[in-house]
Design a protein around this motif. Sequence first.
Motif, PDB file in Angstrom:
ATOM      1  N   LEU A  30       0.845  -1.190   0.000  1.00  0.00           N
ATOM      2  CA  LEU A  30       0.000   0.000   0.000  1.00  0.00           C
ATOM      3  C   LEU A  30       0.883   1.244   0.000  1.00  0.00           C
ATOM      4  O   LEU A  30       0.656   2.183  -0.773  1.00  0.00           O
ATOM      5  CB  LEU A  30      -0.907  -0.023   1.233  1.00  0.00           C
ATOM      6  CG  LEU A  30      -2.057   0.971   1.197  1.00  0.00           C
ATOM      7  CD1 LEU A  30      -2.956   0.709   0.026  1.00  0.00           C
ATOM      8  CD2 LEU A  30      -2.841   0.904   2.491  1.00  0.00           C
ATOM      9  N   PHE A  39       6.341  13.752 -11.070  1.00  0.00           N
ATOM     10  CA  PHE A  39       6.898  13.271  -9.801  1.00  0.00           C
ATOM     11  C   PHE A  39       8.404  13.033  -9.922  1.00  0.00           C
ATOM     12  O   PHE A  39       9.189  13.473  -9.085  1.00  0.00           O
ATOM     13  CB  PHE A  39       6.175  11.976  -9.418  1.00  0.00           C
ATOM     14  CG  PHE A  39       6.618  11.382  -8.116  1.00  0.00           C
ATOM     15  CD1 PHE A  39       6.492  12.080  -6.935  1.00  0.00           C
ATOM     16  CD2 PHE A  39       7.145  10.095  -8.087  1.00  0.00           C
ATOM     17  CE1 PHE A  39       6.892  11.519  -5.728  1.00  0.00           C
ATOM     18  CE2 PHE A  39       7.549   9.533  -6.888  1.00  0.00           C
ATOM     19  CZ  PHE A  39       7.426  10.240  -5.706  1.00  0.00           C
ATOM     20  N   LEU A  48      -5.157  -0.722  -4.935  1.00  0.00           N
ATOM     21  CA  LEU A  48      -4.056  -1.540  -5.449  1.00  0.00           C
ATOM     22  C   LEU A  48      -4.296  -1.989  -6.895  1.00  0.00           C
ATOM     23  O   LEU A  48      -3.346  -2.207  -7.639  1.00  0.00           O
ATOM     24  CB  LEU A  48      -3.856  -2.770  -4.559  1.00  0.00           C
ATOM     25  CG  LEU A  48      -3.427  -2.463  -3.122  1.00  0.00           C
ATOM     26  CD1 LEU A  48      -3.231  -3.745  -2.345  1.00  0.00           C
ATOM     27  CD2 LEU A  48      -2.158  -1.643  -3.096  1.00  0.00           C
ATOM     28  N   PHE A  51       3.932   1.419  -1.069  1.00  0.00           N
ATOM     29  CA  PHE A  51       4.615   1.468  -2.367  1.00  0.00           C
ATOM     30  C   PHE A  51       3.710   2.086  -3.427  1.00  0.00           C
ATOM     31  O   PHE A  51       4.124   2.972  -4.175  1.00  0.00           O
ATOM     32  CB  PHE A  51       5.008   0.037  -2.767  1.00  0.00           C
ATOM     33  CG  PHE A  51       5.784  -0.051  -4.043  1.00  0.00           C
ATOM     34  CD1 PHE A  51       7.138   0.188  -4.056  1.00  0.00           C
ATOM     35  CD2 PHE A  51       5.141  -0.378  -5.222  1.00  0.00           C
ATOM     36  CE1 PHE A  51       7.856   0.104  -5.241  1.00  0.00           C
ATOM     37  CE2 PHE A  51       5.854  -0.463  -6.399  1.00  0.00           C
ATOM     38  CZ  PHE A  51       7.209  -0.228  -6.409  1.00  0.00           C
ATOM     39  N   VAL A  52       2.456   1.610  -3.478  1.00  0.00           N
ATOM     40  CA  VAL A  52       1.542   2.118  -4.512  1.00  0.00           C
ATOM     41  C   VAL A  52       1.186   3.579  -4.247  1.00  0.00           C
ATOM     42  O   VAL A  52       1.076   4.375  -5.182  1.00  0.00           O
ATOM     43  CB  VAL A  52       0.282   1.235  -4.592  1.00  0.00           C
ATOM     44  CG1 VAL A  52      -0.779   1.872  -5.462  1.00  0.00           C
ATOM     45  CG2 VAL A  52       0.647  -0.129  -5.147  1.00  0.00           C
ATOM     46  N   LEU A  99       6.042  -7.959  -3.138  1.00  0.00           N
ATOM     47  CA  LEU A  99       5.078  -7.125  -2.411  1.00  0.00           C
ATOM     48  C   LEU A  99       3.648  -7.572  -2.674  1.00  0.00           C
ATOM     49  O   LEU A  99       2.817  -7.602  -1.764  1.00  0.00           O
ATOM     50  CB  LEU A  99       5.251  -5.661  -2.812  1.00  0.00           C
ATOM     51  CG  LEU A  99       6.537  -4.982  -2.381  1.00  0.00           C
ATOM     52  CD1 LEU A  99       6.604  -3.580  -2.936  1.00  0.00           C
ATOM     53  CD2 LEU A  99       6.620  -4.940  -0.864  1.00  0.00           C
ATOM     54  N   LEU A 113       3.153   5.733  -2.970  1.00  0.00           N
ATOM     55  CA  LEU A 113       4.322   6.524  -3.338  1.00  0.00           C
ATOM     56  C   LEU A 113       4.515   6.591  -4.848  1.00  0.00           C
ATOM     57  O   LEU A 113       4.794   7.647  -5.403  1.00  0.00           O
ATOM     58  CB  LEU A 113       5.573   5.924  -2.684  1.00  0.00           C
ATOM     59  CG  LEU A 113       6.810   6.798  -2.801  1.00  0.00           C
ATOM     60  CD1 LEU A 113       6.666   8.005  -1.897  1.00  0.00           C
ATOM     61  CD2 LEU A 113       8.046   6.014  -2.446  1.00  0.00           C
ATOM     62  N   THR A 114       4.392   5.459  -5.537  1.00  0.00           N
ATOM     63  CA  THR A 114       4.731   5.440  -6.956  1.00  0.00           C
ATOM     64  C   THR A 114       3.528   5.666  -7.855  1.00  0.00           C
ATOM     65  O   THR A 114       3.677   5.718  -9.066  1.00  0.00           O
ATOM     66  CB  THR A 114       5.359   4.100  -7.366  1.00  0.00           C
ATOM     67  OG1 THR A 114       4.413   3.070  -7.092  1.00  0.00           O
ATOM     68  CG2 THR A 114       6.636   3.847  -6.630  1.00  0.00           C
ATOM     69  N   PHE A 115       2.339   5.754  -7.280  1.00  0.00           N
ATOM     70  CA  PHE A 115       1.173   5.901  -8.140  1.00  0.00           C
ATOM     71  C   PHE A 115       0.254   7.027  -7.678  1.00  0.00           C
ATOM     72  O   PHE A 115      -0.051   7.936  -8.450  1.00  0.00           O
ATOM     73  CB  PHE A 115       0.409   4.577  -8.186  1.00  0.00           C
ATOM     74  CG  PHE A 115      -0.716   4.567  -9.163  1.00  0.00           C
ATOM     75  CD1 PHE A 115      -0.453   4.555 -10.520  1.00  0.00           C
ATOM     76  CD2 PHE A 115      -2.025   4.581  -8.735  1.00  0.00           C
ATOM     77  CE1 PHE A 115      -1.470   4.563 -11.433  1.00  0.00           C
ATOM     78  CE2 PHE A 115      -3.062   4.587  -9.642  1.00  0.00           C
ATOM     79  CZ  PHE A 115      -2.788   4.575 -10.993  1.00  0.00           C
ATOM     80  N   LEU A 150       3.887  10.379 -13.333  1.00  0.00           N
ATOM     81  CA  LEU A 150       5.256   9.972 -13.015  1.00  0.00           C
ATOM     82  C   LEU A 150       6.262  10.987 -13.552  1.00  0.00           C
ATOM     83  O   LEU A 150       7.287  11.243 -12.931  1.00  0.00           O
ATOM     84  CB  LEU A 150       5.545   8.592 -13.615  1.00  0.00           C
ATOM     85  CG  LEU A 150       4.899   7.431 -12.876  1.00  0.00           C
ATOM     86  CD1 LEU A 150       5.019   6.162 -13.687  1.00  0.00           C
ATOM     87  CD2 LEU A 150       5.537   7.231 -11.512  1.00  0.00           C
ATOM     88  N   THR A 180       4.835  -0.999 -10.270  1.00  0.00           N
ATOM     89  CA  THR A 180       3.484  -0.521  -9.940  1.00  0.00           C
ATOM     90  C   THR A 180       2.476  -1.033 -10.955  1.00  0.00           C
ATOM     91  O   THR A 180       1.365  -1.442 -10.594  1.00  0.00           O
ATOM     92  CB  THR A 180       3.466   1.017  -9.934  1.00  0.00           C
ATOM     93  OG1 THR A 180       4.560   1.468  -9.158  1.00  0.00           O
ATOM     94  CG2 THR A 180       2.180   1.536  -9.362  1.00  0.00           C
TER      95      THR A 180
END
Lengths: 437, 303
Positions: free
Chosen positions: A49, B157, B139, A51-52, B116, A54-56, B154, B176
């Motif tokens: 969670l 960012f 997710l 990770f997503v 993950l 942060l990157t999304f 992205l 991701t």
Amino acid sequence: MADMTADVAQMRGSQEKLTTADGKPLKVALAAAQARSKRRAFYLVAPLLFFVLLTFVVPIGQMLHQSVYNPDFVYKTDVTTKETTPIMVNLRNWFDENPRGTEPEEAAYEALAKDLVVLREVKAAGIAGTRINYERSGSRSLFTKSARKAKKLEAPYKEALLDVDDEWADPTVWAAMRNASSAYTMNFYLAAIDKARAVDGSVEAVDEKRKLYVKLFMRTLMLSILITFLTFVLGYPIAHMLATLPLRYSNLLMILVLLPFWTSLLVRTTSWMVLLQSQGVVNDALVGTGLLADENRIQMMYNQIGTIIAMTHILLPFMVLPLYSVMRPINPSYVRAARSLGATSWTAFRRIYFPQTIPGIGAGALLVFILAVGYYITPALVGGADGQLISNLIAFHMTKSLNWSLAAALAGLLLAGILVLYWLYDLLIGIDNLKLG
Amino acid sequence: MALPTHASTLERVWHRAYQVICALIFLFLIAPILIVIPLSFNAEPYFTFTEGMLKLDPEAYSTRWYDLLLTFGMQAPEAPRDGNWWSDAWENAQWINAAKNSVIIGFFSTLVATALGTLAALGLSRPEMPFRRAIMAVLISPMIVPIIITATGLFFFYSKTGLANSYAGIILAHATLGIPFVIITVTATLVGFDHSLTRAAASLGASPSKTFFSITLPLILPGVISGALFAFVTSFDEVVVVLFIAAHDQQTIPRQMWNGIREQISPAILSVATLLVIISIALLTTVELLRRRSERLRGLSPG
């Protein structure tokens, strides 16, 4: 099992207090155990969670920020040192002191002239001019030209600036500068729906020939609906065949659906380019068999037809798979019962079989539609000018025109639409039921 | 669907027509993918079957486009094909370098996504998981949100955080994008997972990690591998994010294809496409075998 114990504990609670072996009340011990297992489950998900997020999620948040924030007329950031210098300070003060609609007089022109000198010093005339250009085309050169001569300007500033270029007298320039003078603005969203602020600050539609985005949103919508419908028409019969054949055969035929699903998108798009070119396989076959004269080869690529055919092919598996998973468990005896009661095969299909497949149609159609609305690669390669979708325009503003805020605003609108559909999908079908082959 | 013996003539005709229609739709699905294979052996730089090819004349077929994949970008493509030639190809050929980049990015992003994703799927499939639906929606969203929006986000960012033009940036982004696939396949395997097995292991004194590695993991492994393959394919096929955030010299196979298609489409693209089709056939076969194994392990299918 845990719930049952809790119920039993509650039932007896009135009579005697149940305790665990170490003397704690059972209710408390159970609550603690449940909280612990909840925490444990959450700890498993937490890294992903994070990770997503942060990157999304954060990047998309940043994009949305960019869609309402453009500081190009407020300060200049040095590329190497990352230092920011405020620009247009005097003019912004003048805007703050004078309400919208005030005729710019000498004080305003003086502020502008001083700011132009600063623009020249920090080399920001191009960037600031580009920012104004987004609102009023043709303004960039006005800024660069005037900034070059800014040092030589003397009072009275109004005449001096009008001498450099009489466009400075145009009220639209002043309106655009007022719009740009605050970094936070909704103007890019206005631009994304073909609207702009007029000189008096009211919102009005842009002229007919600059209208572009609403038309493109509508085209994206219409093409996506058409493609969804086509995948339904093509997907329904084969899903039905796959669902009614014995597993041995249907597993083999399923490979024909899954292989396109696993094949690179670029490969599938390339294949369609090869097939649909005017010197390509389809046209050659038609000419070779005499169905088509050599000089009337059909133009199927670099237009909407190309986009429609290629996208229908690429999205077809996303329709077939949900349909199949709904059709497979349908009990054939219902249709047989209807037939034995005298229904024709058409009536039996229409009244008995088809209604049972509607959840699958909903799932497939919603999924295909969501994916189609945001398609980029295929329209970019086979779409030509009139087969472009909204995503292609976002890419254009990101990579070619470099109007990032407008790109972000368009993306924001598209995202809002997608999220509504996604929410609908979750509500009606549930994300858990998403299956891949 | 077999036709009953009492079917009327009209029904028989319709049934036959239905079979033909289905066959045509299957042809529509599969033909575009298979057509590139023979065309990639074209001796001429055309995208259609030449007369010689239709007559099966061996002269009309050649492997020159495959050869071009090796030699394009080499320093001395005409040199005799000895060890030096091959090391030159390995070092300098553009397509080989692109393939190396694609494999490296794909491998690491798959690793991150699978590790993950599997962990999270274990948590998500527990009934006591709080906010299950909302978290699942977040997710899965990288799969639903259009790639152009993800790439745009992205881009902003990464340009702020300094991850732009780096391998780490691409790997994180691709991980991701692959995560939804891992979550979906692994949670699907965990449906109907017999939790009494893990309880039995625990009651016999196994630590949680021992239970995971010797009981849970072997049972869900088919799903994990399928998910990993999906994640790898997602990364291996991804071009938009790479176009937005990668440096100019960070070429990947899809990016090289993209450039090739936009600039000057040559049959060399078709030979790459053929190789990719073969890879996808291999992956599909693996996944199908794994799915059957998983169903057998969980007792869902008779054989």
